[in-house]
Design an enzyme around this catalytic site. Structure first.
Site, PDB file in Angstrom:
ATOM      1  N   ASP A   1      -2.715 -10.818  -2.311  1.00  0.00           N
ATOM      2  CA  ASP A   1      -3.100 -10.265  -1.049  1.00  0.00           C
ATOM      3  C   ASP A   1      -4.716  -9.840  -1.425  1.00  0.00           C
ATOM      4  O   ASP A   1      -5.039  -9.574  -2.655  1.00  0.00           O
ATOM      5  CB  ASP A   1      -2.386  -8.883  -0.712  1.00  0.00           C
ATOM      6  CG  ASP A   1      -2.959  -8.275   0.845  1.00  0.00           C
ATOM      7  OD1 ASP A   1      -2.230  -8.770   1.722  1.00  0.00           O
ATOM      8  OD2 ASP A   1      -3.915  -7.749   0.744  1.00  0.00           O
TER       9      ASP A   1
ATOM     10  N   HIS B   1      -6.116  -7.247  -0.454  1.00  0.00           N
ATOM     11  CA  HIS B   1      -6.371  -5.833  -0.797  1.00  0.00           C
ATOM     12  C   HIS B   1      -5.604  -5.535  -2.247  1.00  0.00           C
ATOM     13  O   HIS B   1      -4.615  -6.311  -2.318  1.00  0.00           O
ATOM     14  CB  HIS B   1      -5.889  -5.174   0.263  1.00  0.00           C
ATOM     15  CG  HIS B   1      -6.573  -5.355   1.771  1.00  0.00           C
ATOM     16  ND1 HIS B   1      -6.182  -6.127   2.680  1.00  0.00           N
ATOM     17  CD2 HIS B   1      -7.981  -4.975   2.001  1.00  0.00           C
ATOM     18  CE1 HIS B   1      -6.920  -6.168   3.785  1.00  0.00           C
ATOM     19  NE2 HIS B   1      -8.072  -5.728   3.347  1.00  0.00           N
TER      20      HIS B   1
ATOM     21  N   HIS C   1       0.938  -1.242   0.120  1.00  0.00           N
ATOM     22  CA  HIS C   1      -0.035   0.079  -0.138  1.00  0.00           C
ATOM     23  C   HIS C   1       0.993   1.290   0.016  1.00  0.00           C
ATOM     24  O   HIS C   1       0.364   2.418  -0.301  1.00  0.00           O
ATOM     25  CB  HIS C   1      -1.084  -0.026   1.031  1.00  0.00           C
ATOM     26  CG  HIS C   1      -2.121  -1.086   1.193  1.00  0.00           C
ATOM     27  ND1 HIS C   1      -2.797  -1.243   0.053  1.00  0.00           N
ATOM     28  CD2 HIS C   1      -2.285  -1.857   2.456  1.00  0.00           C
ATOM     29  CE1 HIS C   1      -3.673  -2.147   0.363  1.00  0.00           C
ATOM     30  NE2 HIS C   1      -3.453  -2.661   1.661  1.00  0.00           N
TER      31      HIS C   1
ATOM     32  N   ASP D   1      -4.723 -13.008   3.318  1.00  0.00           N
ATOM     33  CA  ASP D   1      -5.748 -12.335   4.151  1.00  0.00           C
ATOM     34  C   ASP D   1      -7.096 -12.708   3.170  1.00  0.00           C
ATOM     35  O   ASP D   1      -8.186 -12.227   3.351  1.00  0.00           O
ATOM     36  CB  ASP D   1      -5.723 -10.940   4.235  1.00  0.00           C
ATOM     37  CG  ASP D   1      -5.064 -10.335   3.168  1.00  0.00           C
ATOM     38  OD1 ASP D   1      -4.656 -10.524   2.356  1.00  0.00           O
ATOM     39  OD2 ASP D   1      -4.671  -8.843   3.785  1.00  0.00           O
TER      40      ASP D   1
END
Lengths: 330, 152
Positions: A162, A164, A125, A245
């Site tokens: 991931d 996200h 991120h 995740d």
């Protein structure tokens, strides 16, 4: 067939405050399982600190300075509501980016086939000018840029599974056709980017998945989108932003992958790597917030990297989940 | 609030909930609703296997206009059994589901409660109120100190 394993004690000391989901116990859970007998063949290496040169291929010198100016002498400092730093966070961030660069170098020198970096803080991120979402430095992008620079490579791919979207990695790489960035992620959750229409200069493949997508969806998008894009690009090295995740027990999202999916996906990536780039793969930890699910998923992933027999793996994962259950019931 | 991420459905559900059999008459179900503060009741067999769920909405629906009668007959309808109007094979959740995911499900489905099933057996029911209570518990009892106060 050697798999390198990079980590550092500083990554265990990156304290994000009481109850924070991106916690030292995540890494401890991973180290515990990778210290067991089935992983004895892993070659453990201490992660070095990333150099300014490595960091500033992606971030500006002013940004790097800004991050270190935020590291408190005691207690915690919140860069944003979720991105917390404390006294040891600076070194942990340097070791995390450094691990990926060292792994890339070792793999390019032919010291091993592949590597896994158990690092935190995560990186995908972190944008060139903005820390966010638990991330300080853009570890995967820094590793990819390092590979281009020291290995004189023309084509480096980053696969990010991931749950996200890796907005930071994408922001760092999307203008340069020497990189391919492929991301699977859950649609309509943090950070809100990663739409299909975001294609960079034709070098970004975003695959948003609806809540409750699972194994069948993963197999479908691999066959229809990820594998064709990878093979067309013909990478000389593959980096994997390995967040776990998307697991069905993870509390931060709603995809339903399991350990076997991670094992399968890793095997598929390795098969393409074998065909395109002599099996060169560097994988690095991103998210994953249910501890037993994270440990079992990393075990499955690393096991596939080591190409150990499947049977060992299954019993091991079962063992982790059962021990956790027994602990709960006790 | 981070504490909430550690909760599973089993930590917030009502365990061993009141349940009815497929043969329970609707007037008995109505009496249950009268005396208990819940919106729906799971329908199970004697092995505690979940067959359906019957909510107040299902009861209301039994009285809506249809092609069979000009006016719905109260006693006739209330003599029917649960299985005739219940929702068959309802969505259920497992006790180890993270509570954060259960919350998403309740929102997406706009449902008030979901049965909790483990190894094919009904073990609980989880409702909006349970999640609200857990949110409050996580946010207030486990309040973390503010990070912003400390400057670098």
């Amino acid at each position: 067939m050697t798999t390198l394993f990079y980590t550092h004690s500083a990554c265990l000391e990156h304290d994000t405050g009481f109850g924070h989901p991106e916690c030292p116990a995540r890494l401890a859970a991973i180290l515990n399982v990778l210290k067991t007998a089935p992983f004895a063949a892993l070659e453990w290496r201490d992660a070095p600190e990333a150099t300014d040169e490595q960091l500033t291929r992606i971030h500006t010198p002013a940004y790097v300075e800004h991050i270190f100016a935020r590291i408190p002498k005691r207690g915690h400092y919140a860069i944003d509501g979720d991105t917390i730093v404390s006294t040891r966070s600076g070194e942990a961030a340097l070791r995390s980016a450094g691990a990926v660069c060292a792994a890339v170098e070792a793999i390019l020198k032919g010291e091993a086939n592949n590597a896994f970096c158990a690092i935190r803080p995560p990186g995908h991120h972190a944008e060139p000018h903005q820390a966010m979402g638990f991330c300080l430095f853009s570890n995967a992008a820094i590793g990819a840029a390092h590979a281009r620079a020291v290995g004189d490579l023309d084509r480096v791919a980053v696969i990010d599974f991931d749950v996200h979207h890796g907005n930071g990695t994408q922001a760092a790489l999307e203008q340069d056709p020497g990189y391919l960035y492929i991301s699977t992620h859950q649609a309509y959750i943090y950070p809100g980017t990663g739409h299909r229409e975001e294609r960079g200069v034709g070098n970004v493949v975003n695959i948003p998945l609806m809540a409750n997508s699972g194994s069948a969806d993963l197999h479908r998008v691999w066959q229809q989108e990820i594998e064709p894009a990878l093979r067309e690009f013909q990478p000389q090295l593959i980096l994997v932003s390995a967040g776990f995740d998307a697991h069905y027990l993870d509390p931060l999202a709603e995809l339903n992958f399991n350990e076997e999916d991670y094992q399968w996906l890793t095997q598929q990536i390795l098969t393409v790597a074998k065909d395109c780039c002599e099996g060169r793969v560097v994988s690095l930890l991103e998210g994953g917030y249910n501890l037993p699910a994270l440990a079992a998923s990393v075990a499955a992933h690393v096991n596939a990297l080591m190409e150990a027999p499947r049977t060992v793996q299954r019993s091991l994962i079962k063992d982790i989940l059962e021990r956790q259950k027994a602990k709960r019931n006790a | 609030m981070y504490e909430f991420l550690h909760y599973q459905v089993r930590d917030a559900m009502t365990a061993d909930p009141i349940a009815i059999s497929p043969k329970t008459k609707l007037h008995e179900v109505e009496a249950l609703f009268e005396f208990h503060d819940f919106n729906g009741v799971p329908v199970i067999d004697d092995q505690w296997r979940l067959h359906g769920i019957l909510t107040k909405f299902d009861l209301l629906k039994a009285f809506s206009f249809d092609t069979h009668a000009l006016v719905p007959h109260y006693h006739e309808i209330m003599e029917q059994t649960a299985e005739t109007i219940m929702t068959h094979d309802p969505v259920s959740v497992e006790p180890q589901l993270p509570l954060s995911r259960l919350l998403q499900k309740l929102v997406e489905m706009r449902t008030k409660s979901l049965p909790v099933v483990e190894n094919g057996r009904l073990v609980g029911i989880i409702a909006r109120e349970d999640v609200l209570k857990a949110l409050r518990r996580a946010a207030i009892e486990h309040q973390t100190p503010g990070h912003q106060e400390l400057q670098p």
